[in-house]
Structure formats: structure tokens, C-alpha cells
Write a protein that holds these residues in place. Sequence first.
Motif, PDB file in Angstrom:
ATOM      1  N   LEU A 126     -28.924   4.726 -24.642  1.00 10.41           N
ATOM      2  CA  LEU A 126     -28.207   4.522 -25.905  1.00 10.41           C
ATOM      3  C   LEU A 126     -28.875   5.243 -27.072  1.00 10.41           C
ATOM      4  CD1 LEU A 126     -27.343   0.741 -25.563  1.00 10.41           C
ATOM      5  CD2 LEU A 126     -25.719   2.612 -25.928  1.00 10.41           C
ATOM      6  N   PRO A 127     -28.087   5.954 -27.890  1.00 10.88           N
ATOM      7  CA  PRO A 127     -28.632   6.540 -29.110  1.00 10.88           C
ATOM      8  C   PRO A 127     -28.884   5.464 -30.173  1.00 10.88           C
ATOM      9  CG  PRO A 127     -26.284   7.061 -28.913  1.00 10.88           C
ATOM     10  CD  PRO A 127     -26.667   6.290 -27.677  1.00 10.88           C
ATOM     11  N   PHE A 128     -29.757   5.793 -31.116  1.00 15.88           N
ATOM     12  CA  PHE A 128     -30.174   4.820 -32.148  1.00 15.88           C
ATOM     13  C   PHE A 128     -30.217   5.524 -33.486  1.00 15.88           C
ATOM     14  CE2 PHE A 128     -33.804   2.300 -34.109  1.00 15.88           C
ATOM     15  CZ  PHE A 128     -33.070   1.134 -34.292  1.00 15.88           C
ATOM     16  N   TYR A 129     -29.529   4.922 -34.458  1.00 17.31           N
ATOM     17  CA  TYR A 129     -29.530   5.447 -35.829  1.00 17.31           C
ATOM     18  C   TYR A 129     -30.064   4.352 -36.747  1.00 17.31           C
ATOM     19  CZ  TYR A 129     -27.526   6.555 -40.445  1.00 17.31           C
ATOM     20  OH  TYR A 129     -27.338   6.771 -41.791  1.00 17.31           O
ATOM     21  N   ALA A 130     -31.220   4.593 -37.369  1.00 16.68           N
ATOM     22  CA  ALA A 130     -31.846   3.574 -38.230  1.00 16.68           C
ATOM     23  C   ALA A 130     -32.145   4.193 -39.586  1.00 16.68           C
ATOM     24  CB  ALA A 130     -33.125   3.055 -37.594  1.00 16.68           C
ATOM     25  N   ALA A 131     -31.464   3.708 -40.615  1.00 20.72           N
ATOM     26  CA  ALA A 131     -31.629   4.268 -41.953  1.00 20.72           C
ATOM     27  C   ALA A 131     -32.543   3.390 -42.800  1.00 20.72           C
ATOM     28  CB  ALA A 131     -30.261   4.385 -42.630  1.00 20.72           C
ATOM     29  N   LEU A 132     -33.114   4.034 -43.826  1.00 24.93           N
ATOM     30  CA  LEU A 132     -33.719   3.317 -44.944  1.00 24.93           C
ATOM     31  C   LEU A 132     -34.902   2.427 -44.577  1.00 24.93           C
ATOM     32  CD1 LEU A 132     -30.244   2.604 -46.501  1.00 24.93           C
ATOM     33  CD2 LEU A 132     -32.003   4.049 -47.538  1.00 24.93           C
ATOM     34  N   SER A 133     -35.788   2.956 -43.731  1.00 25.96           N
ATOM     35  CA  SER A 133     -37.043   2.247 -43.462  1.00 25.96           C
ATOM     36  C   SER A 133     -38.035   2.648 -44.549  1.00 25.96           C
ATOM     37  CB  SER A 133     -37.609   2.648 -42.101  1.00 25.96           C
ATOM     38  OG  SER A 133     -36.633   2.489 -41.096  1.00 25.96           O
ATOM     39  N   TYR A 134     -38.612   1.675 -45.222  1.00 29.95           N
ATOM     40  CA  TYR A 134     -39.595   1.958 -46.287  1.00 29.95           C
ATOM     41  C   TYR A 134     -40.773   2.728 -45.685  1.00 29.95           C
ATOM     42  CZ  TYR A 134     -43.330   1.080 -49.659  1.00 29.95           C
ATOM     43  OH  TYR A 134     -44.382   1.228 -50.531  1.00 29.95           O
ATOM     44  N   ASP A 245     -34.902   7.952 -42.742  1.00 34.71           N
ATOM     45  CA  ASP A 245     -33.800   7.711 -41.796  1.00 34.71           C
ATOM     46  C   ASP A 245     -34.169   8.361 -40.460  1.00 34.71           C
ATOM     47  OD1 ASP A 245     -32.593   6.680 -44.021  1.00 34.71           O
ATOM     48  OD2 ASP A 245     -30.947   8.125 -44.092  1.00 34.71           O
ATOM     49  N   LEU A 246     -33.702   7.772 -39.395  1.00 30.60           N
ATOM     50  CA  LEU A 246     -34.039   8.274 -38.052  1.00 30.60           C
ATOM     51  C   LEU A 246     -32.787   8.305 -37.187  1.00 30.60           C
ATOM     52  CD1 LEU A 246     -36.880   7.201 -35.675  1.00 30.60           C
ATOM     53  CD2 LEU A 246     -34.556   6.552 -35.065  1.00 30.60           C
TER      54      LEU A 246
END
Length: 260
Positions: A126-134, A245-246
Motif C-alpha cells: 500500500l502507498p502512503f501519503y502523510a502531510a504536515l509532519s512538524y 510532506d511524504l
Amino acid sequence: MGFAPDWLSLRAPADRAARDAGLLARALALGPEQIVDLGAGTGATLRAMKAAQPLRARWTLVDNDPALLALAPRLEGRVTCIQADLTDLGALPLHGASLVTASALLDLVSDAWLGGLVARLAEHGLPFYAALSYDGAMSWTPPDPADADVTHAFNADQRSDKGFGPALGPDGATRAARLFQAAGYTVELAQSPWVLGPQDRALQAELLDGIAAAATRAGYSGSPAWLAARHAALGHAQALIGHIDLLAVPPEAPERKAHG
Ligand SMILES: C[S@@+](CC[C@H](N)C(=O)[O-])C[C@H]1O[C@@H](n2cnc3c(N)ncnc32)[C@H](O)[C@@H]1O
């Protein structure tokens, strides 16, 4: 600050402006049909993706706070809200998922939890999109001599346990990148800083209060003086709060289509 609905809605415009448009577009280009959003809150990721491109995707929003989930959009029946504790990685509702997302979450989690999440997502391709990590970077104009000490103490507090074990804090996104790369994923990172000006006075004020309280918790004694000076400058101050963002995409693997 915490996760109160008022705080999430106060920060929402800054989050929207900060999200990296390129990474968001590439996450959408994966053509997800079923998106699982972890720590969804009131549905910020759903709103951001929907605003960028009309999507027919079905969503599963996972959070342990039913009051936040109650405020999420319903998209005419295409949204399922699940009240669950993310620390139980084995119970994540990944069945049928084609993309997993999160925002403002990776800085809260521990290294052990993140390793477990990456293993589960890799197992299912599964792909993973994680935005806005300090990411640990904060700066203000005009500068104050105490800015560096406050930032240092705030970042120490960010590493305290937020329910997942000792938090990765500012290292969340970069640690996730390394773990996904080690699992064979292609990873892209993008800066997504909040750039706040006098027009963001209410957000800046709330943020300053939260930063000062966290710095005090971490043992810094100069917070009250710093906070007073920063509040006095709100009419003309600018703040830059770093985020990352990742997007992590697994290698092509047709046999991974059936997710359990
Ligand atoms: C910083 S907020 C981000 C919310 C939303 N993604 C956004 O960007 O506005 C973190 C979210 O994670 C949720 N959360 C924190 N710990 C959790 C846990 N152990 N299980 C489930 N959700 C959790 C909180 O309730 C909150 O909604």
C-alpha cells in the motif's frame, strides 16, 4: 493546542496553504478507489484531496475521538468513520484499501509504532501519503534572543509520549522516509511550512501559547517573558513553522492487489 475541534479548524487554512501541491497531485495520480486516513480528526486530508481534484474514492476515516469524526464530511455515503485506537496496528482497517493517508500524525508516533505501520503497509503493497509532519524548525521575524531556546525546549517536549510511546517529534517524517526506503518503497519528501503573517493573528496567538506551555513543560524558565514579547509583536510578526510532506510508493506488485 491538543486536538480540540477549534484548534483543528483554526489551523486548517494554514495547513491547506502549506501542503505541497506536487506531492498531493502525485498521491491523487495513484488513482485510489479506497482511501484509509489515519488520525483523520475532522477530515482535513479528505477535504484537501477533494479540493485538489474531484474524487469518486470511498474513504475510511480512523480516529479515537468520535467528536472529531462527527465533524467530518460524509460525501453522500462514501465516508465510513471508525472510532479506533491506532496503537492497535493489527486492527487497522486495510481491507480493500488502495491508499493510506495521514496528516499532522507522524510527529506524534513512536519509532516502534512507525516501524510496525511500515511493515503492515509493505505487507499489503500500500502507498502512503502523510502531510504536515512538524520538522523541528521554527523562526520568527522580528527575531527574539530567546527563539532558539524556546524552539529547543518545544522540540524536547514534542518527543514526549503522545500515546504511542516516546514520540519521534521532529524526526517523524524523515524516519518514515528511511523505513519506507528500507522496505523497497520510492519516497518523496517536500517542505510544507506554515508561513504566518499578521493576518493569521488568531492562529499565531494560539500557537505561541501552546509553544510556550510546551517549552515550560520541558523545563525552560524563560517562556513567560518570550511569550509576552511575542504577543506584543503579533501585529507585525511573521512566523515560519516547518513541516514535511511524504509520499511513499511501493514497487509494482500485481499479486498485492488483494489487501487483507
Ligand atoms: C494533530 S491531529 C490531526 C488531525 C487531522 N489529521 C488534521 O490534519 O487536521 C492528530 C489526530 O490523531 C488522533 N489520534 C491521536 N492519537 C490517536 C490514537 N492513539 N488512536 C487514534 N487516533 C489518534 C487525534 O484524535 C487527532 O484527530
